[in-house]
Design a protein around this motif. Structure first.
Motif, PDB file in Angstrom:
ATOM      1  N   LEU A 100       0.840  -1.200   0.000  1.00 48.14           N
ATOM      2  CA  LEU A 100       0.000   0.000   0.000  1.00 48.14           C
ATOM      3  C   LEU A 100       0.876   1.251   0.000  1.00 48.14           C
ATOM      4  O   LEU A 100       0.601   2.220  -0.704  1.00 48.14           O
ATOM      5  CB  LEU A 100      -0.919   0.008   1.218  1.00 48.14           C
ATOM      6  N   THR A 101       1.946   1.198   0.772  1.00 47.90           N
ATOM      7  CA  THR A 101       2.891   2.315   0.791  1.00 47.90           C
ATOM      8  C   THR A 101       3.454   2.546  -0.608  1.00 47.90           C
ATOM      9  O   THR A 101       3.525   3.659  -1.104  1.00 47.90           O
ATOM     10  CB  THR A 101       4.044   1.995   1.763  1.00 47.90           C
ATOM     11  N   HIS A 102       3.821   1.431  -1.225  1.00 45.62           N
ATOM     12  CA  HIS A 102       4.367   1.470  -2.571  1.00 45.62           C
ATOM     13  C   HIS A 102       3.339   2.044  -3.548  1.00 45.62           C
ATOM     14  O   HIS A 102       3.644   2.911  -4.363  1.00 45.62           O
ATOM     15  CB  HIS A 102       4.720   0.039  -2.949  1.00 45.62           C
ATOM     16  N   GLU A 103       2.124   1.575  -3.420  1.00 51.75           N
ATOM     17  CA  GLU A 103       1.043   2.000  -4.313  1.00 51.75           C
ATOM     18  C   GLU A 103       0.757   3.491  -4.150  1.00 51.75           C
ATOM     19  O   GLU A 103       0.518   4.203  -5.122  1.00 51.75           O
ATOM     20  CB  GLU A 103      -0.232   1.185  -4.002  1.00 51.75           C
ATOM     21  N   ARG A 104       0.806   3.955  -2.916  1.00 56.13           N
ATOM     22  CA  ARG A 104       0.513   5.371  -2.671  1.00 56.13           C
ATOM     23  C   ARG A 104       1.542   6.273  -3.332  1.00 56.13           C
ATOM     24  O   ARG A 104       1.206   7.299  -3.911  1.00 56.13           O
ATOM     25  CB  ARG A 104       0.470   5.629  -1.158  1.00 56.13           C
ATOM     26  N   THR A 105       2.784   5.869  -3.233  1.00 57.33           N
ATOM     27  CA  THR A 105       3.834   6.655  -3.877  1.00 57.33           C
ATOM     28  C   THR A 105       3.586   6.703  -5.374  1.00 57.33           C
ATOM     29  O   THR A 105       3.727   7.727  -6.024  1.00 57.33           O
ATOM     30  CB  THR A 105       5.205   6.024  -3.586  1.00 57.33           C
ATOM     31  N   MET A 106       3.154   5.541  -5.902  1.00 57.93           N
ATOM     32  CA  MET A 106       2.937   5.434  -7.339  1.00 57.93           C
ATOM     33  C   MET A 106       1.758   6.287  -7.797  1.00 57.93           C
ATOM     34  O   MET A 106       1.855   7.020  -8.773  1.00 57.93           O
ATOM     35  CB  MET A 106       2.656   3.975  -7.653  1.00 57.93           C
ATOM     36  N   ILE A 107       0.647   6.200  -7.059  1.00 57.92           N
ATOM     37  CA  ILE A 107      -0.540   6.963  -7.450  1.00 57.92           C
ATOM     38  C   ILE A 107      -0.237   8.456  -7.393  1.00 57.92           C
ATOM     39  O   ILE A 107      -0.625   9.223  -8.257  1.00 57.92           O
ATOM     40  CB  ILE A 107      -1.740   6.634  -6.532  1.00 57.92           C
ATOM     41  N   SER A 108       0.533   8.862  -6.364  1.00 62.34           N
ATOM     42  CA  SER A 108       0.792  10.290  -6.204  1.00 62.34           C
ATOM     43  C   SER A 108       1.662  10.836  -7.329  1.00 62.34           C
ATOM     44  O   SER A 108       1.548  11.985  -7.708  1.00 62.34           O
ATOM     45  CB  SER A 108       1.461  10.554  -4.858  1.00 62.34           C
ATOM     46  N   SER A 109       2.545   9.980  -7.859  1.00 64.67           N
ATOM     47  CA  SER A 109       3.458  10.507  -8.876  1.00 64.67           C
ATOM     48  C   SER A 109       2.977  10.202 -10.288  1.00 64.67           C
ATOM     49  O   SER A 109       3.537  10.692 -11.242  1.00 64.67           O
ATOM     50  CB  SER A 109       4.862   9.940  -8.665  1.00 64.67           C
ATOM     51  N   GLY A 110       1.950   9.400 -10.423  1.00 63.21           N
ATOM     52  CA  GLY A 110       1.491   9.032 -11.764  1.00 63.21           C
ATOM     53  C   GLY A 110       0.233   9.768 -12.153  1.00 63.21           C
ATOM     54  O   GLY A 110      -0.135  10.758 -11.557  1.00 63.21           O
ATOM     55  N   GLY A 111      -0.398   9.286 -13.162  1.00 65.52           N
ATOM     56  CA  GLY A 111      -1.730   9.778 -13.516  1.00 65.52           C
ATOM     57  C   GLY A 111      -1.742  11.197 -14.052  1.00 65.52           C
ATOM     58  O   GLY A 111      -1.926  11.408 -15.228  1.00 65.52           O
ATOM     59  N   GLY A 112      -1.497  12.137 -13.216  1.00 66.72           N
ATOM     60  CA  GLY A 112      -1.693  13.516 -13.635  1.00 66.72           C
ATOM     61  C   GLY A 112      -0.465  14.214 -14.173  1.00 66.72           C
ATOM     62  O   GLY A 112      -0.491  15.412 -14.367  1.00 66.72           O
ATOM     63  N   GLY A 113       0.597  13.479 -14.392  1.00 61.13           N
ATOM     64  CA  GLY A 113       1.802  14.142 -14.872  1.00 61.13           C
ATOM     65  C   GLY A 113       2.318  15.130 -13.841  1.00 61.13           C
ATOM     66  O   GLY A 113       2.718  16.245 -14.144  1.00 61.13           O
TER      67      GLY A 113
END
Lengths: 371, 391
Positions: B250-263
Motif C-alpha cells: 500500500l505504501t508502494h502504491e501510494r507513492t505510485m498513485i501520487s506521482s502518476g496519472g496527472g503528470g
C-alpha cells in the motif's frame, strides 16, 4: 538536480543553530524586547556574527564562511522557529549578495565588515504599500559630478538602526542603486511601530548628496545588482517562514496532546486531526520548494527566479494557514498576549508582505511558466 | 567525478540503444489507454511494433530496469533507471509494458518472496507473459481493509477459498490474482490475513465488470466459489502475516498513485502552455487565479516527490510519509481536472467531443483520492503515525 536534503555539513549547522537559538533566543526573548520597546538586539547579533552567521554567504577572503544560500536558508529557518530577531536577512543575505555582485575594493571592504558584524545594512526600496521593485519614484537627479536623492521610502526593514542604506532611485536612463551611510545629511528616519515588533522605518530623503562612488554597480542598471539580492532575500525569508510555521505547528500539536475537553484529549477529535495532518502536508510541500530554491541559488543563480518565487508564494500560504490554525486550535488561550502564538501570527503577516506577497510571486511563477 | 563520467557514458549508450531499437510507431508517448501494453497469456498486440518493442526491452531487462538480472530485470541503480526514463521520455517513447505485476506483486515478492518464488514468478512478469490483478477490497472492507472476510481454509493438500473481492482492476482480463484472504477468523483482524496467489483459470473463480461514472469498466467484482489453491509456493510471506505484505504494498502504491496519472512532475508541461491551447480561458481572472495556484502546487509537489526520493536514498524518513504524497498528489490531480473542465466550458461536457475524452478523464480522477486508501485514511495515518496524535 542537486539533492534536496541537507548535506552532513548543513545538518551540523542546523543542529548547532538550534542549540544556540533555544538558549539565547527562545520566543520569550522577542517578548522581552517588545516589552522593553526594542526592535533590535545588538548583543545577540554580535554573538551570531561570532558563530559565522553574518558571513554565511561571504567569501573566506573577506572573513566569511562562504557556505552558500542553502546554508543561509537553513539558518533563517532555525531563526524562524523561535522568531529570533536579527538583521540577518537585510545585511548578511541581501546586502552581502548585492555587494558580491560588484566586488570592487569598497564592496569587498564592506563585505568584511558585514561578516564581522560591525556593519549593518537596510534596503530602502518600497514606496507603496505593496512590494513593487519597478514602481520607484524616489529620484536621484544629476547634480554636478554627483546626484541629489529625494523621495520617501516606507517599509525599510531594519532601517531604524542600520549603519548603511541601499537606496533604489530613478536616474535619467533607468534605476540606480546607491550605497550610502544612514546618517548622511538630508536623511530623516521615522521608526514605525509594526505588528511584528521588528524594526521598520519610514525614511525621507531630501536632496541627499551622493557621488559616483556611492553608486553600487552601474548607473541606470540597479537590477543587475538588486535582483540577485532580492532573490536571495526572498528565499531566506521563505525559509524563515517555514521555520515559523514549524514553530507554531509544534506548539499546536503539543496542545492537541495535552488539552482535554468533553472528557478527552482534543487531539483525538478527527476534525482536528485531519486539519493538523493537512497543515503538515502543506508544510512538507513548501519545505521542498524552499530547499530547491536554496540549491538553485547556489548552482544557477541567474536562473533562480522561478524557484525563488515558487518558494515565497508557497511559504506565504503555508505560514498563513499555520498561524490561523495555531490560534484556532488553541481556542481562547491562543488569543491572549500571555501566550506565544500571537507572536507567530504577527510575524507571519509581516513576512508575507515583505519582499512580495503570494499574489506577487504567484504572478512571477505564472509569467515564467508561460501564462 | 568518475561516477558522473560513468553516468554520462551510460546515458550516451542508452540513447544510442533507444535510437536503434525503439520502433517509430512506439514514439508517441503512449498516453492513451489504448496504447498501453499490459501483456498476459491472452494479450493481443495492437501492432507488430508493440510486440517487437516489448521483446527488445524484455531481452535487456528494461521492462523492470531496477530488478536483479536473474529475475528478469536489468539490475540498474535508481540513477541509471532515471537516466533510462529520461532518455525514453526524450524520444517520447512508450513504456514497453505496464502491469500490476511490475508495480505491485514484483516489489512484494522482491521484499517478502523466497528465492524459488522469485524465480518462478518474476521473469514471466518482466517478459509480459502473465497479467496479474490485485484482490484487496471487499464489499465490507474498503477503508477498513484489514476486515477482509474472504475465507481461506487449509484442507491439508490444498487451500479452499470462498468469498468476494471488489474493485479488482482488470480482473476480467487478468491471468492471476494476488489476494488478501482470512486464514484465522479468531485472531485480531490484522493477524489473521494471508497474502495468497491464485490462478484466475482455476475452477470457481468468476468476474463481473463494474461500469463506472466515467463510462469505462476498469474494475470488477471477483467471486471465489470453492476455489482450490495448491499450497506449494502460493503464500507470499508467512501465513497469517499477510498484512505486513499488504501494508508494504500500500505504501508502494501510494507513492505510485501520487506521482502518476496527472503528470505531477516538476519537469512536466506547464499549465500555462496547456491553457494557451484552450482559447481565451486565461482572460477570466478567477480561472486564471485557480490555474496559477494549481501550477504552484504542481511544481512544489513534484519537488516534494524528488525530495522524498533523496530522503529514501539517504535512508531517512518513513513509509508513513508516502501517505502525504498520496493525499497531496491525488487532491491536486482532482483540482487540475476540475480546472480543465472549467476552461473547457460546454465543449468539455461532450463525450469524445472537441476537448477529447475530458469528461471521462475528469470523472476518473475522482477515484484517485479513494483507491489505495482514501484521503481521509491518509490524513488519519499522518495524524497518528507522523504527528503522534492520540487514538
Amino acid at each position: 538536480m542537486a539533492t534536496l536534503i541537507k548535506t552532513e555539513e548543513e545538518q551540523m549547522l542546523a543542529d548547532s543553530a538550534r542549540g544556540f537559538l533555544d538558549e539565547k533566543s527562545p520566543v520569550s526573548h522577542l517578548r522581552k524586547l517588545r516589552d522593553a520597546g526594542k526592535t533590535h538586539d545588538p548583543a545577540l547579533w554580535k554573538e551570531m556574527a561570532e558563530m559565522g552567521w553574518a558571513g554565511i554567504v561571504i567569501p573566506e577572503e573577506q572573513g566569511g564562511v562562504d557556505m552558500g544560500m542553502s546554508a543561509a536558508c537553513i539558518l533563517a529557518e532555525e531563526m524562524g522557529k523561535t522568531l529570533a530577531v536579527s538583521p540577518f536577512l537585510s545585511s548578511s543575505v541581501m546586502a552581502a549578495t548585492a555587494l558580491k555582485q560588484v566586488a570592487d575594493s569598497r564592496a569587498l571592504d564592506a563585505l568584511s565588515k558585514i561578516a564581522s558584524g560591525e556593519l549593518t545594512y537596510a534596503l530602502a526600496m518600497d514606496e507603496k504599500r505593496k512590494f513593487a521593485p519597478e514602481a520607484v519614484e524616489t529620484e536621484a537627479r544629476a547634480d554636478g559630478n554627483g546626484f541629489r536623492i529625494s523621495g520617501t521610502k516606507t517599509f525599510v526593514v531594519d532601517g531604524g538602526f542600520a549603519d548603511r542604506l541601499l537606496v533604489l532611485a530613478k536616474t535619467d536612463g533607468g534605476m540606480t542603486l546607491f550605497d550610502i551611510p544612514a546618517d548622511r545629511a538630508g536623511i530623516e528616519k521615522t521608526e514605525r511601530s509594526m505588528v511584528d515588533s521588528r524594526d521598520a522605518a519610514k525614511i525621507v530623503f531630501t536632496d541627499v548628496e551622493a557621488t559616483g562612488e556611492d553608486v553600487l554597480g552601474q548607473v541606470d542598471d540597479a537590477m543587475s545588482v538588486l535582483k540577485p539580492a532580492l532573490e536571495a532575500g526572498q528565499a531566506a525569508l521563505a525559509a524563515e517562514m517555514i521555520g515559523l510555521s514549524a514553530g507554531a505547528f509544534g506548539m499546536t500539536t503539543d496542545y492537541l496532546k495535552e488539552r482535554k475537553q468533553f472528557g478527552q484529549l482534543i487531539g483525538t477529535f478527527q476534525a482536528l486531526q485531519h486539519r493538523a495532518a493537512h497543515l503538515w502536508c502543506e508544510m512538507e510541500v513548501t519545505a521542498s520548494a524552499i530547499a530547491h530554491a536554496g540549491r538553485q541559488l547556489d548552482e544557477d543563480p541567474a536562473n533562480a527566479g522561478l524557484a525563488v518565487s515558487l518558494a515565497k508564494a508557497r511559504a506565504a500560504e503555508t505560514a498563513k494557514l499555520a498561524v490561523i490554525e495555531g490560534v484556532q486550535m488553541h481556542g481562547g488561550i491562543g488569543m491572549t498576549d500571555a501566550f506565544d502564538m500571537g507572536f507567530f501570527m504577527k510575524r507571519a503577516r509581516a513576512s508575507i508582505e515583505w519582499l512580495g506577497d503570494y499574489g506577487y510571486h504567484a504572478a512571477q511563477v505564472a509569467s515564467l511558466r508561460g501564462f | 567525478m568518475s561516477e558522473e563520467t560513468d553516468l554520462a557514458q551510460f546515458r550516451a549508450e542508452t540513447r544510442a540503444w533507444l535510437e536503434e531499437n525503439c520502433p517509430a510507431e512506439m514514439r508517441d508517448g503512449g498516453r492513451t489507454e489504448d496504447s498501453t501494453c499490459w501483456g498476459g497469456r491472452n494479450w493481443v498486440f495492437t501492432s507488430d511494433a508493440q510486440k517487437t518493442w516489448l521483446e527488445r526491452c524484455a531481452a535487456k531487462g528494461l521492462t523492470v530496469p531496477t530488478w536483479p538480472v536473474e529475475y528478469g530485470g536489468a539490475g540498474y541503480t535508481r540513477e541509471q533507471e532515471k537516466i533510462f526514463l529520461e532518455e525514453l521520455g526524450a524520444i517520447d517513447g512508450r513504456a514497453p509494458l505496464r502491469s500490476f505485476g511490475i508495480w505491485m506483486l514484483g516489489p512484494a515478492l522482491l521484499q517478502f518472496g523466497t528465492h524459488e518464488q522469485k524465480l518462478e514468478f518474476l521473469p514471466p512478469i518482466a517478459r509480459g507473459e502473465i497479467r496479474w490483478c490485485q484482490g484487496y477490497s471487499e464489499p465490507g472492507a474498503g477503508s477498513d481493509l484489514a476486515s477482509v472476510q474472504t475465507k481461506c481454509e487449509d484442507m491439508g493438500d490444498h487451500y479452499l477459498v470462498n468469498g468476494q473481492k471488489i474493485w479488482t482492476s482488470y480482473a476480467d482480463q487478468a491471468d492471476a490474482i494476488f489476494a488478501l484472504v482470512r486464514t484465522d477468523k479468531d485472531a485480531p483482524k490484522h493477524l489473521g490475513i494471508t497474502f495468497l496467489l491464485i490462478d484466475m483459470e482455476t475452477q470457481g473463480v468468476s468476474t463481473r465488470p463494474i461500469r463506472l461514472i466515467s463510462g469505462s469498466s476498469p474494475f470488477c467484482e471477483t467471486f471465489f466459489d470453492d476455489v482450490k489453491v495448491p499450497k506449494d509456493g502460493r503464500v507470499v510471506g508467512t501465513v497469517n502475516r499477510g498484512w505486513d505484505v499488504a501494508k508494504y504494498l500500500l505504501t508502494h502504491e501510494r507513492t505510485m498513485i501520487s506521482s502518476g496519472g496527472g503528470g505531477v512532475t516538476g519537469g512536466g508541461r506547464s499549465l500555462g502552455a496547456v491553457l494557451a491551447e484552450e482559447g481565451d480561458a486565461l482572460d477570466d481572472p478567477v480561472l486564471k487565479a485557480s490555474a496559477m495556484k494549481t501550477e504552484l502546487d504542481t511544481l512544489a509537489i513534484g519537488l516534494t516527490i524528488e525530495r522524498y526520493k533523496d530522503m529514501a536514498k539517504a535512508g531517512q524518513g518513513t513509509g508513513d510519509a508516502s501517505a502525504m504524497l498520496k493525499y497531496m498528489g491525488t487532491e491536486l490531480n482532482k483540482n487540475r481536472l476540475e480546472l480543465m473542465m472549467g476552461v473547457g466550458g460546454s465543449d468539455a461536457l461532450e463525450w469524445d467531443g472537441p476537448a477529447g475524452s475530458r469528461p471521462a478523464d475528469w470523472l476518473r480522477t475522482k477515484a484517485n483520492s479513494i483507491e489505495g486508501g482514501t484521503s481521509e485514511v491518509m490524513l488519519g495515518i499522518i495524524s497518528r503515525r507522523v504527528l503522534g496524535l492520540p487514538g
